[in-house]
Write an enzyme that holds these catalytic residues in place. Structure first.
Site, mmCIF file in Angstrom:
data_model
loop_
_atom_site.group_PDB
_atom_site.id
_atom_site.type_symbol
_atom_site.label_atom_id
_atom_site.label_comp_id
_atom_site.label_asym_id
_atom_site.label_seq_id
_atom_site.Cartn_x
_atom_site.Cartn_y
_atom_site.Cartn_z
ATOM 1 N N ASN A 127 0.828 14.096 3.979
ATOM 2 C CA ASN A 127 0.055 13.202 4.844
ATOM 3 C C ASN A 127 0.543 11.764 4.819
ATOM 4 O O ASN A 127 0.348 11.020 5.785
ATOM 5 C CB ASN A 127 -1.416 13.227 4.445
ATOM 6 C CG ASN A 127 -1.616 12.974 2.965
ATOM 7 O OD1 ASN A 127 -1.238 13.801 2.126
ATOM 8 N ND2 ASN A 127 -2.205 11.840 2.612
ATOM 9 N N CYS A 150 -3.295 11.351 10.207
ATOM 10 C CA CYS A 150 -2.406 12.263 9.483
ATOM 11 C C CYS A 150 -2.714 13.733 9.763
ATOM 12 O O CYS A 150 -1.803 14.545 9.960
ATOM 13 C CB CYS A 150 -2.459 11.969 7.992
ATOM 14 S SG CYS A 150 -4.126 11.778 7.320
ATOM 15 N N SER A 186 -1.424 -10.265 -3.070
ATOM 16 C CA SER A 186 -0.111 -9.734 -3.433
ATOM 17 C C SER A 186 0.949 -10.814 -3.600
ATOM 18 O O SER A 186 2.132 -10.494 -3.792
ATOM 19 C CB SER A 186 0.354 -8.723 -2.371
ATOM 20 O OG SER A 186 -0.508 -7.603 -2.330
ATOM 21 N N SER A 239 -4.672 11.146 -1.423
ATOM 22 C CA SER A 239 -3.839 10.028 -0.975
ATOM 23 C C SER A 239 -4.207 9.576 0.427
ATOM 24 O O SER A 239 -3.919 8.434 0.800
ATOM 25 C CB SER A 239 -2.355 10.394 -1.041
ATOM 26 O OG SER A 239 -2.082 11.540 -0.262
ATOM 27 N N GLY A 240 -4.858 10.449 1.186
ATOM 28 C CA GLY A 240 -5.331 10.053 2.503
ATOM 29 C C GLY A 240 -6.379 8.966 2.453
ATOM 30 O O GLY A 240 -6.622 8.273 3.451
ATOM 31 N N VAL A 255 1.218 3.695 2.229
ATOM 32 C CA VAL A 255 1.969 3.941 3.461
ATOM 33 C C VAL A 255 3.050 2.889 3.649
ATOM 34 O O VAL A 255 4.190 3.209 4.006
ATOM 35 C CB VAL A 255 1.024 4.002 4.674
ATOM 36 C CG1 VAL A 255 1.823 4.117 5.972
ATOM 37 C CG2 VAL A 255 0.065 5.184 4.553
ATOM 38 N N GLY A 282 0.822 -1.207 0.000
ATOM 39 C CA GLY A 282 0.000 0.000 0.000
ATOM 40 C C GLY A 282 0.854 1.254 0.000
ATOM 41 O O GLY A 282 2.083 1.201 0.132
ATOM 42 N N ARG A 322 -12.305 17.128 1.715
ATOM 43 C CA ARG A 322 -11.436 16.489 0.725
ATOM 44 C C ARG A 322 -11.335 17.403 -0.489
ATOM 45 O O ARG A 322 -12.362 17.912 -0.981
ATOM 46 C CB ARG A 322 -12.008 15.136 0.297
ATOM 47 C CG ARG A 322 -11.092 14.343 -0.619
ATOM 48 C CD ARG A 322 -9.963 13.676 0.116
ATOM 49 N NE ARG A 322 -10.420 12.579 0.963
ATOM 50 C CZ ARG A 322 -9.693 12.043 1.942
ATOM 51 N NH1 ARG A 322 -8.488 12.531 2.219
ATOM 52 N NH2 ARG A 322 -10.166 11.038 2.663
ATOM 53 N N HIS A 326 -1.814 17.558 3.065
ATOM 54 C CA HIS A 326 -2.988 18.128 3.722
ATOM 55 C C HIS A 326 -2.690 19.581 4.113
ATOM 56 O O HIS A 326 -1.568 19.911 4.519
ATOM 57 C CB HIS A 326 -3.334 17.360 4.998
ATOM 58 C CG HIS A 326 -3.902 15.992 4.760
ATOM 59 N ND1 HIS A 326 -4.167 15.484 3.505
ATOM 60 C CD2 HIS A 326 -4.257 15.019 5.651
ATOM 61 C CE1 HIS A 326 -4.670 14.267 3.632
ATOM 62 N NE2 HIS A 326 -4.728 13.962 4.914
#
Length: 340
Positions: A319, A132, A42, A162-163, A16, A14, A238, A245
């Protein structure tokens, strides 16, 4: 203290997880063996670390006893099941989800603000990483709160896609192309499209009318700043940005403080870059300053003309980096250098 640490990254494929692995390499963290973990979807993928491919392993089958540290960034339900399992083997868990943040015996840590709490990992073997939007806000406000106290925070966040993950970024791209081509923008489910828009809803609504994303700012800020009476009034929006952010903060301090005094506090604050001039461009933005960088940027500091002890600040940060991956790695650095 060990010289090297074998590390698992749960959710390694992912946004992060990938960024945690990249930052571990960038900051030369003393990694012995790296175990990238993900779901069975995966299987067959590999993650590059230190110029070597590492095969992604299936989380269900993994033995955390092989590790000393485990980063989790695969969602709350995954952390709920597997983080205690990892901790029971002696591996210290640094969890990026919201699942453990509000447990009294789990430290919720932003190293610039409350690194001493990291030692409390011994309670359950887990350290929680905040939301974040909370992280960048408390990095900017903690020096002010420590110096003069803060009674109330009004915050409006302008949060990047992206959050919400890679799929939300892809949706922004698709919606933007459709809009520019003159086509009808198709939104996801019942949510309104974010392209060329500002959507005042992130996460589900609660009974109060606030969203859960907004309430995270309330709960987490009070816990990190150790002030259960701190008043926090948030609105989360958003916007069509990929990374970074932005937050408009309006605070009321317990003791009056001048703009110059705040600038001095923030100039010496760890993790903060002050960009607060009066010339064109002397203010930070997500795209030009924060994206893909580590610092929390602060500008537009001014006294509130409507309140005798009020101040306004503009705060931006990446973020995915400071708001998630970097904060987790900083926790790990403090842990291995000063606690374990």
């Amino acid at each position: 203290m060990s010289d090297i640490y074998d590390i698992a990254v749960v959710g390694a494929t992912g946004l992060v997880g990938e960024t945690i692995i990249r930052i571990l390499q960038e900051r030369n963290f003393p990694v012995g063996k790296l175990y990238p973990l993900a779901s069975r979807r995966s299987v067959g993928r590999s993650i590059n670390f230190r110029d070597e491919p590492h095969q992604v392993e299936v989380l269900d089958d993994f033995d955390f006893a092989k590790t000393q540290l485990a980063f989790f960034s695969a969602g709350g339900s995954v952390s709920a099941e597997y983080a205690p399992r990892a901790a029971s083997t002696g591996s210290v868990v640094i969890d990026n989800t919201s699942h453990f943040r509000y447990d009294d015996d789990i430290p919720l840590v932003v190293p610039e603000c409350n690194a001493a709490r990291i030692a409390e990992y011994t309670n359950r073997g887990i350290i929680a990483n905040p939301n974040c939007a909370t992280i960048q806000m408390v990095v900017a406000l903690q020096p002010i709160h420590a110096a003069v106290g803060i009674e109330r925070i009004n915050v409006a966040t302008y949060q990047s896609t992206s959050g919400a993950g890679r799929s939300a970024m892809e949706a922004l791209t698709d919606q933007s192309r459709a809009h520019l081509a003159g086509a009808h923008i198709v939104s996801n489910g019942e949510e309104k499209p974010v392209a060329f828009n500002a959507v005042p809803k992130i996460a589900e609504f609660m009974d109060t009318g606030y969203t859960k994303e907004e309430m995270k700012l309330v709960w987490e800020t009070r816990k990190i700043l150790e002030d259960p009476d701190l008043l926090v009034n948030p609105t989360c929006v958003r916007i069509p940005v990929y990374f970074g952010h932005s937050e408009a903060l309006h605070i009321e301090t317990r003791t009056k403080v001048t703009v110059l005094e705040v600038q001095k506090l923030l100039n010496s604050a760890p993790g903060v870059v002050l960009l607060d001039g009066r010339e064109p461009g002397d203010y930070p933005t997500a795209v030009t300053d924060a994206a893909h960088r580590d610092a929390v940027y602060v500008g537009r500091i001014r006294e509130d003309i409507s309140h005798p002890r009020g101040l306004n600040l503009w705060v931006v940060a990446d973020n995915v980096r400071k708001g998630a991956a970097l904060n987790s790695v900083q926790i790990a650095e403090f842990l291995v250098n000063q606690v374990m």
